[in-house]
Design a protein around this motif. Structure first.
Motif, PDB file in Angstrom:
ATOM      1  N   MET A   1       0.834  -1.193   0.000  1.00  0.00           N
ATOM      2  CA  MET A   1       0.000   0.000   0.000  1.00  0.00           C
ATOM      3  C   MET A   1       0.876   1.253   0.000  1.00  0.00           C
ATOM      4  O   MET A   1       2.022   1.217   0.437  1.00  0.00           O
ATOM      5  N   LEU A   2       0.308   2.330  -0.460  1.00  0.00           N
ATOM      6  CA  LEU A   2       1.012   3.592  -0.590  1.00  0.00           C
ATOM      7  C   LEU A   2       0.421   4.629   0.352  1.00  0.00           C
ATOM      8  O   LEU A   2      -0.797   4.761   0.453  1.00  0.00           O
ATOM      9  N   VAL A   3       1.291   5.373   1.062  1.00  0.00           N
ATOM     10  CA  VAL A   3       0.841   6.553   1.789  1.00  0.00           C
ATOM     11  C   VAL A   3       1.243   7.771   0.972  1.00  0.00           C
ATOM     12  O   VAL A   3       2.401   7.943   0.597  1.00  0.00           O
ATOM     13  N   ALA A   4       0.251   8.596   0.634  1.00  0.00           N
ATOM     14  CA  ALA A   4       0.467   9.831  -0.114  1.00  0.00           C
ATOM     15  C   ALA A   4       0.202  11.001   0.828  1.00  0.00           C
ATOM     16  O   ALA A   4      -0.857  11.051   1.473  1.00  0.00           O
ATOM     17  N   ILE A   5       1.147  11.928   0.908  1.00  0.00           N
ATOM     18  CA  ILE A   5       1.047  13.050   1.841  1.00  0.00           C
ATOM     19  C   ILE A   5       1.051  14.358   1.059  1.00  0.00           C
ATOM     20  O   ILE A   5       2.006  14.659   0.338  1.00  0.00           O
ATOM     21  N   ASP A   6      -0.025  15.111   1.198  1.00  0.00           N
ATOM     22  CA  ASP A   6      -0.157  16.419   0.550  1.00  0.00           C
ATOM     23  C   ASP A   6      -0.091  17.476   1.649  1.00  0.00           C
ATOM     24  O   ASP A   6      -1.069  17.703   2.361  1.00  0.00           O
ATOM     25  N   PHE A  14      -3.231  13.026   4.624  1.00  0.00           N
ATOM     26  CA  PHE A  14      -2.612  11.713   4.505  1.00  0.00           C
ATOM     27  C   PHE A  14      -3.615  10.775   3.853  1.00  0.00           C
ATOM     28  O   PHE A  14      -4.768  10.699   4.293  1.00  0.00           O
ATOM     29  N   ALA A  15      -3.191  10.063   2.818  1.00  0.00           N
ATOM     30  CA  ALA A  15      -4.082   9.136   2.122  1.00  0.00           C
ATOM     31  C   ALA A  15      -3.397   7.784   1.983  1.00  0.00           C
ATOM     32  O   ALA A  15      -2.183   7.710   1.777  1.00  0.00           O
ATOM     33  N   ILE A  16      -4.186   6.724   2.092  1.00  0.00           N
ATOM     34  CA  ILE A  16      -3.685   5.367   1.906  1.00  0.00           C
ATOM     35  C   ILE A  16      -4.318   4.795   0.651  1.00  0.00           C
ATOM     36  O   ILE A  16      -5.551   4.751   0.536  1.00  0.00           O
ATOM     37  N   PHE A  17      -3.480   4.389  -0.299  1.00  0.00           N
ATOM     38  CA  PHE A  17      -3.945   3.755  -1.530  1.00  0.00           C
ATOM     39  C   PHE A  17      -3.590   2.275  -1.511  1.00  0.00           C
ATOM     40  O   PHE A  17      -2.456   1.896  -1.189  1.00  0.00           O
ATOM     41  N   ASP A  18      -4.561   1.461  -1.863  1.00  0.00           N
ATOM     42  CA  ASP A  18      -4.331   0.039  -2.109  1.00  0.00           C
ATOM     43  C   ASP A  18      -4.460  -0.154  -3.612  1.00  0.00           C
ATOM     44  O   ASP A  18      -5.569  -0.243  -4.143  1.00  0.00           O
ATOM     45  N   GLY A  19      -3.345  -0.154  -4.326  1.00  0.00           N
ATOM     46  CA  GLY A  19      -3.398  -0.109  -5.782  1.00  0.00           C
ATOM     47  C   GLY A  19      -3.965   1.229  -6.213  1.00  0.00           C
ATOM     48  O   GLY A  19      -3.494   2.283  -5.784  1.00  0.00           O
ATOM     49  N   GLU A  20      -5.022   1.204  -7.016  1.00  0.00           N
ATOM     50  CA  GLU A  20      -5.665   2.448  -7.454  1.00  0.00           C
ATOM     51  C   GLU A  20      -6.790   2.879  -6.529  1.00  0.00           C
ATOM     52  O   GLU A  20      -7.380   3.942  -6.724  1.00  0.00           O
ATOM     53  N   THR A  21      -7.089   2.071  -5.526  1.00  0.00           N
ATOM     54  CA  THR A  21      -8.213   2.346  -4.627  1.00  0.00           C
ATOM     55  C   THR A  21      -7.783   3.194  -3.449  1.00  0.00           C
ATOM     56  O   THR A  21      -6.814   2.861  -2.745  1.00  0.00           O
ATOM     57  N   LEU A  22      -8.487   4.293  -3.224  1.00  0.00           N
ATOM     58  CA  LEU A  22      -8.235   5.145  -2.072  1.00  0.00           C
ATOM     59  C   LEU A  22      -8.925   4.518  -0.858  1.00  0.00           C
ATOM     60  O   LEU A  22     -10.145   4.543  -0.747  1.00  0.00           O
ATOM     61  N   ARG A  23      -8.132   3.940   0.043  1.00  0.00           N
ATOM     62  CA  ARG A  23      -8.688   3.236   1.198  1.00  0.00           C
ATOM     63  C   ARG A  23      -9.115   4.188   2.306  1.00  0.00           C
ATOM     64  O   ARG A  23     -10.123   3.974   2.985  1.00  0.00           O
ATOM     65  N   ALA A  24      -8.318   5.224   2.535  1.00  0.00           N
ATOM     66  CA  ALA A  24      -8.625   6.128   3.644  1.00  0.00           C
ATOM     67  C   ALA A  24      -7.859   7.428   3.444  1.00  0.00           C
ATOM     68  O   ALA A  24      -6.832   7.469   2.764  1.00  0.00           O
ATOM     69  N   THR A  44      -1.509   6.299  13.947  1.00  0.00           N
ATOM     70  CA  THR A  44      -1.703   4.933  14.433  1.00  0.00           C
ATOM     71  C   THR A  44      -3.149   4.694  14.839  1.00  0.00           C
ATOM     72  O   THR A  44      -3.754   3.665  14.496  1.00  0.00           O
ATOM     73  N   GLN A  45      -3.720   5.633  15.566  1.00  0.00           N
ATOM     74  CA  GLN A  45      -5.102   5.493  16.015  1.00  0.00           C
ATOM     75  C   GLN A  45      -6.078   5.490  14.831  1.00  0.00           C
ATOM     76  O   GLN A  45      -7.011   4.676  14.780  1.00  0.00           O
ATOM     77  N   LEU A  46      -5.854   6.381  13.867  1.00  0.00           N
ATOM     78  CA  LEU A  46      -6.748   6.470  12.721  1.00  0.00           C
ATOM     79  C   LEU A  46      -6.627   5.238  11.821  1.00  0.00           C
ATOM     80  O   LEU A  46      -7.633   4.725  11.311  1.00  0.00           O
ATOM     81  N   MET A  47      -5.435   4.745  11.631  1.00  0.00           N
ATOM     82  CA  MET A  47      -5.246   3.554  10.803  1.00  0.00           C
ATOM     83  C   MET A  47      -5.897   2.334  11.433  1.00  0.00           C
ATOM     84  O   MET A  47      -6.487   1.500  10.744  1.00  0.00           O
ATOM     85  N   THR A  48      -5.820   2.238  12.746  1.00  0.00           N
ATOM     86  CA  THR A  48      -6.444   1.114  13.443  1.00  0.00           C
ATOM     87  C   THR A  48      -7.941   1.072  13.195  1.00  0.00           C
ATOM     88  O   THR A  48      -8.527  -0.005  13.020  1.00  0.00           O
ATOM     89  N   LEU A  49      -8.570   2.235  13.154  1.00  0.00           N
ATOM     90  CA  LEU A  49     -10.016   2.287  12.901  1.00  0.00           C
ATOM     91  C   LEU A  49     -10.371   1.765  11.511  1.00  0.00           C
ATOM     92  O   LEU A  49     -11.503   1.345  11.265  1.00  0.00           O
ATOM     93  N   GLN A  50      -9.407   1.794  10.575  1.00  0.00           N
ATOM     94  CA  GLN A  50      -9.631   1.314   9.207  1.00  0.00           C
ATOM     95  C   GLN A  50      -8.988  -0.072   8.985  1.00  0.00           C
ATOM     96  O   GLN A  50      -8.857  -0.520   7.851  1.00  0.00           O
TER      97      GLN A  50
END
Length: 257
Positions: A1-6, A14-24, A44-50
């Motif tokens: 997975m990719l973390v993209a930071i704008d 902060f965005a998490i991509f699983d391939g082309e899908t924006l997971r969170a 860490t807390q936010l990722m755990t919720l997803q």
């Protein structure tokens, strides 16, 4: 997975991509003093919720217009996610876009990323309006080249300027007023902020297209894009995740290389 930071002047997304899908995706206020550890605790807390873990991240990319925050964001990726981030602006990173400007190095990273993503999704020529810390109008040619733009103050900064400069004017919420003609101070201010920026959008897009000499599709992104698109029919598409998708495209292209 990719973390993209704008990382912008007002917010860091902060965005998490699983391939082309924006997971969170999550948004925090920009603060150059916020350490990598502080970001890590929050994430860490936010990722755990997803149902996501730092170990799920295999790549990272950063677009940052706040130089003072670069170290902490880079450290977050290398120490917390255990990946070395790609950084927009690094000469070794191929953005896949030509820049027709007198001083390429002065163009904000987010504006180039937006131009790439918009052209991939919508072709060209385009006007990309980003309602961020500034309201920017970026010109993308038929071949995807970045050809210049316009930078105007944001609606939020206009509200703050009125509030700070005039002792008897309050700070108002940016929203569409029922009438253009205000019958009291607050409605009059709301009208000026809202309809004044609608006029700015319509006037600048018309002048840009007249100077460019051909029709251009208008794409909008940023926090206030949907609100202003309601009253500005010149905006044809609202694309709230434009920058994040552009970062994913750049990362994917450079990984292949």
């Amino acid at each position: 997975m990719l973390v993209a930071i704008d990382a912008g002047n007002t917010n860091v997304v902060f965005a998490i991509f699983d391939g082309e899908t924006l997971r969170a995706k999550w948004r925090a206020s920009s603060d150059a003093k916020r350490t990598a550890d502080e970001y890590a605790v929050w994430l860490t807390q936010l990722m755990t919720l997803q149902n996501l873990k730092p170990a799920d991240i295999t790549g990272a990319i950063i677009a940052n217009v706040v130089p003072a925050s670069a170290y902490n964001l880079n450290t977050l990726c290398s120490e917390f996610f255990k990946v070395e981030p790609m950084v927009v602006g690094d000469p070794k990173l191929d953005l896949g876009i030509e820049v027709h400007m007198d001083h390429r190095e002065n163009v904000g990273a987010d504006r180039l990323v937006n131009a790439l993503a918009a052209h991939r999704a919508h072709g060209g020529p385009l006007i990309v309006i980003d309602f961020g810390t500034a309201t920017t109008f970026d010109i993308v040619g038929p071949d995807g080249a970045y050809e210049g733009g316009v930078i105007a103050p944001s609606a939020q900064h206009s509200v703050e300027a009125l509030y700070r400069a005039a002792a008897q004017l309050p700070r108002v919420k940016i929203e569409r007023p029922e009438h253009v003609i205000g019958k009291d101070t607050v409605p009059a201010m709301k009208s000026g902020i809202y309809w004044g920026y609608v006029g700015l959008i319509e006037g600048l897009t018309a002048r840009i297209q007249q100077e460019y000499g051909r029709p251009m599709k208008v794409i909008a992104t940023g926090g206030l894009a949907t609100l202003y698109a309601e009253a500005a029919p010149v905006i044809e598409v609202v694309d709230p995740d434009l920058t994040l998708r552009g970062l994913r495209l750049i990362h994917a292209a450079n990984c292949k290389e």
